[in-house]
Design a protein around this motif. Sequence first.
Motif, PDB file in Angstrom:
ATOM      1  N   ASP A   5       0.839  -1.208   0.000  1.00  0.00           N
ATOM      2  CA  ASP A   5       0.000   0.000   0.000  1.00  0.00           C
ATOM      3  C   ASP A   5       0.868   1.249   0.000  1.00  0.00           C
ATOM      4  O   ASP A   5       0.611   2.210  -0.735  1.00  0.00           O
ATOM      5  CB  ASP A   5      -0.928   0.020   1.212  1.00  0.00           C
ATOM      6  CG  ASP A   5      -2.003  -1.047   1.164  1.00  0.00           C
ATOM      7  OD1 ASP A   5      -2.327  -1.514   0.057  1.00  0.00           O
ATOM      8  OD2 ASP A   5      -2.518  -1.407   2.240  1.00  0.00           O
ATOM      9  N   THR A   6       1.906   1.233   0.836  1.00  0.00           N
ATOM     10  CA  THR A   6       2.817   2.382   0.926  1.00  0.00           C
ATOM     11  C   THR A   6       3.499   2.620  -0.417  1.00  0.00           C
ATOM     12  O   THR A   6       3.611   3.766  -0.868  1.00  0.00           O
ATOM     13  CB  THR A   6       3.869   2.142   2.020  1.00  0.00           C
ATOM     14  OG1 THR A   6       3.202   1.882   3.251  1.00  0.00           O
ATOM     15  CG2 THR A   6       4.771   3.347   2.186  1.00  0.00           C
ATOM     16  N   ALA A  11       3.995   5.659  -5.445  1.00  0.00           N
ATOM     17  CA  ALA A  11       4.034   5.610  -6.907  1.00  0.00           C
ATOM     18  C   ALA A  11       2.976   6.535  -7.514  1.00  0.00           C
ATOM     19  O   ALA A  11       3.244   7.238  -8.500  1.00  0.00           O
ATOM     20  CB  ALA A  11       3.833   4.181  -7.392  1.00  0.00           C
ATOM     21  N   ALA A  12       1.797   6.554  -6.919  1.00  0.00           N
ATOM     22  CA  ALA A  12       0.733   7.445  -7.404  1.00  0.00           C
ATOM     23  C   ALA A  12       1.149   8.908  -7.254  1.00  0.00           C
ATOM     24  O   ALA A  12       0.919   9.729  -8.150  1.00  0.00           O
ATOM     25  CB  ALA A  12      -0.569   7.180  -6.655  1.00  0.00           C
ATOM     26  N   LYS A  51      -6.857  14.958  -7.441  1.00  0.00           N
ATOM     27  CA  LYS A  51      -8.010  14.424  -6.725  1.00  0.00           C
ATOM     28  C   LYS A  51      -7.536  13.274  -5.838  1.00  0.00           C
ATOM     29  O   LYS A  51      -6.535  12.619  -6.123  1.00  0.00           O
ATOM     30  CB  LYS A  51      -9.097  13.934  -7.681  1.00  0.00           C
ATOM     31  CG  LYS A  51      -8.704  12.724  -8.517  1.00  0.00           C
ATOM     32  CD  LYS A  51      -9.837  12.284  -9.414  1.00  0.00           C
ATOM     33  CE  LYS A  51      -9.379  11.124 -10.310  1.00  0.00           C
ATOM     34  NZ  LYS A  51     -10.438  10.682 -11.192  1.00  0.00           N
ATOM     35  N   GLU A  52      -8.287  13.048  -4.780  1.00  0.00           N
ATOM     36  CA  GLU A  52      -8.013  11.931  -3.892  1.00  0.00           C
ATOM     37  C   GLU A  52      -8.736  10.704  -4.426  1.00  0.00           C
ATOM     38  O   GLU A  52      -9.889  10.776  -4.836  1.00  0.00           O
ATOM     39  CB  GLU A  52      -8.501  12.249  -2.481  1.00  0.00           C
ATOM     40  CG  GLU A  52      -8.243  11.152  -1.485  1.00  0.00           C
ATOM     41  CD  GLU A  52      -8.769  11.486  -0.094  1.00  0.00           C
ATOM     42  OE1 GLU A  52      -8.555  10.680   0.806  1.00  0.00           O
ATOM     43  OE2 GLU A  52      -9.412  12.546   0.068  1.00  0.00           O
ATOM     44  N   VAL A  53      -8.028   9.585  -4.446  1.00  0.00           N
ATOM     45  CA  VAL A  53      -8.595   8.329  -4.923  1.00  0.00           C
ATOM     46  C   VAL A  53      -8.575   7.338  -3.766  1.00  0.00           C
ATOM     47  O   VAL A  53      -7.538   7.133  -3.140  1.00  0.00           O
ATOM     48  CB  VAL A  53      -7.786   7.773  -6.111  1.00  0.00           C
ATOM     49  CG1 VAL A  53      -8.360   6.457  -6.574  1.00  0.00           C
ATOM     50  CG2 VAL A  53      -7.745   8.770  -7.247  1.00  0.00           C
ATOM     51  N   SER A  62      -5.011   7.642  -2.157  1.00  0.00           N
ATOM     52  CA  SER A  62      -3.839   8.111  -2.884  1.00  0.00           C
ATOM     53  C   SER A  62      -4.269   9.291  -3.762  1.00  0.00           C
ATOM     54  O   SER A  62      -5.397   9.757  -3.666  1.00  0.00           O
ATOM     55  CB  SER A  62      -3.210   6.988  -3.714  1.00  0.00           C
ATOM     56  OG  SER A  62      -4.081   6.580  -4.734  1.00  0.00           O
ATOM     57  N   VAL A  63      -3.381   9.726  -4.616  1.00  0.00           N
ATOM     58  CA  VAL A  63      -3.634  10.904  -5.433  1.00  0.00           C
ATOM     59  C   VAL A  63      -3.623  10.519  -6.906  1.00  0.00           C
ATOM     60  O   VAL A  63      -2.973   9.564  -7.303  1.00  0.00           O
ATOM     61  CB  VAL A  63      -2.578  12.008  -5.137  1.00  0.00           C
ATOM     62  CG1 VAL A  63      -1.195  11.583  -5.604  1.00  0.00           C
ATOM     63  CG2 VAL A  63      -2.966  13.328  -5.750  1.00  0.00           C
ATOM     64  N   ASP A  64      -4.376  11.287  -7.690  1.00  0.00           N
ATOM     65  CA  ASP A  64      -4.388  11.114  -9.136  1.00  0.00           C
ATOM     66  C   ASP A  64      -4.675  12.477  -9.759  1.00  0.00           C
ATOM     67  O   ASP A  64      -5.055  13.427  -9.064  1.00  0.00           O
ATOM     68  CB  ASP A  64      -5.455  10.098  -9.546  1.00  0.00           C
ATOM     69  CG  ASP A  64      -5.223   9.546 -10.945  1.00  0.00           C
ATOM     70  OD1 ASP A  64      -4.196   9.883 -11.580  1.00  0.00           O
ATOM     71  OD2 ASP A  64      -6.072   8.771 -11.419  1.00  0.00           O
ATOM     72  N   ILE A  65      -4.522  12.566 -11.057  1.00  0.00           N
ATOM     73  CA  ILE A  65      -4.829  13.804 -11.772  1.00  0.00           C
ATOM     74  C   ILE A  65      -6.331  13.869 -12.006  1.00  0.00           C
ATOM     75  O   ILE A  65      -6.915  12.947 -12.573  1.00  0.00           O
ATOM     76  CB  ILE A  65      -4.085  13.852 -13.127  1.00  0.00           C
ATOM     77  CG1 ILE A  65      -2.572  13.756 -12.939  1.00  0.00           C
ATOM     78  CG2 ILE A  65      -4.476  15.104 -13.907  1.00  0.00           C
ATOM     79  CD1 ILE A  65      -1.951  14.920 -12.238  1.00  0.00           C
TER      80      ILE A  65
END
Length: 135
Positions: A5-6, A11-12, A51-53, A62-65
């Motif tokens: 998970d970490t 990576a995200a 955005k938060e995913v 995690s984060v994404d565009i």
Amino acid sequence: MDFSDTMGISAAGMRAQAKRLQIAAENLANKETTGATAGSDPYRRKTVTFKEVLDRTSGVSSVDIKEVGQDQTPFETRYDPSHPAADANGLVKMPNVNAMVEIMDTHEAQRSYEANLNTMQITRSMMTRTINLMK
């Protein structure tokens, strides 16, 4: 939360910051790109929104565009009657790109990228130590 998970979160974060660096570089590269015809609009600065995913199976965020948008601040004009994109008054619309803003954005994205990379390296080290302890 486990080691995978970490690693996934880091990576995200690295992917998101890499995209942010790419957009800032594109903005800087087009800082002087004007329109091709009289009165046409020049390059418009791009922006990145995150955005938060949430991964519902693991409960990890995690984060994404979210989107790559366009900055709607008005264009400045420059007097250059010989330019092909000059209007009847000799004014040329210039891109709404501020080099200082883009450079600061690249520095911030770089620091965030490095922080995620350090997290991955520390997690990898912890995984290796755990495996060694199990031997």
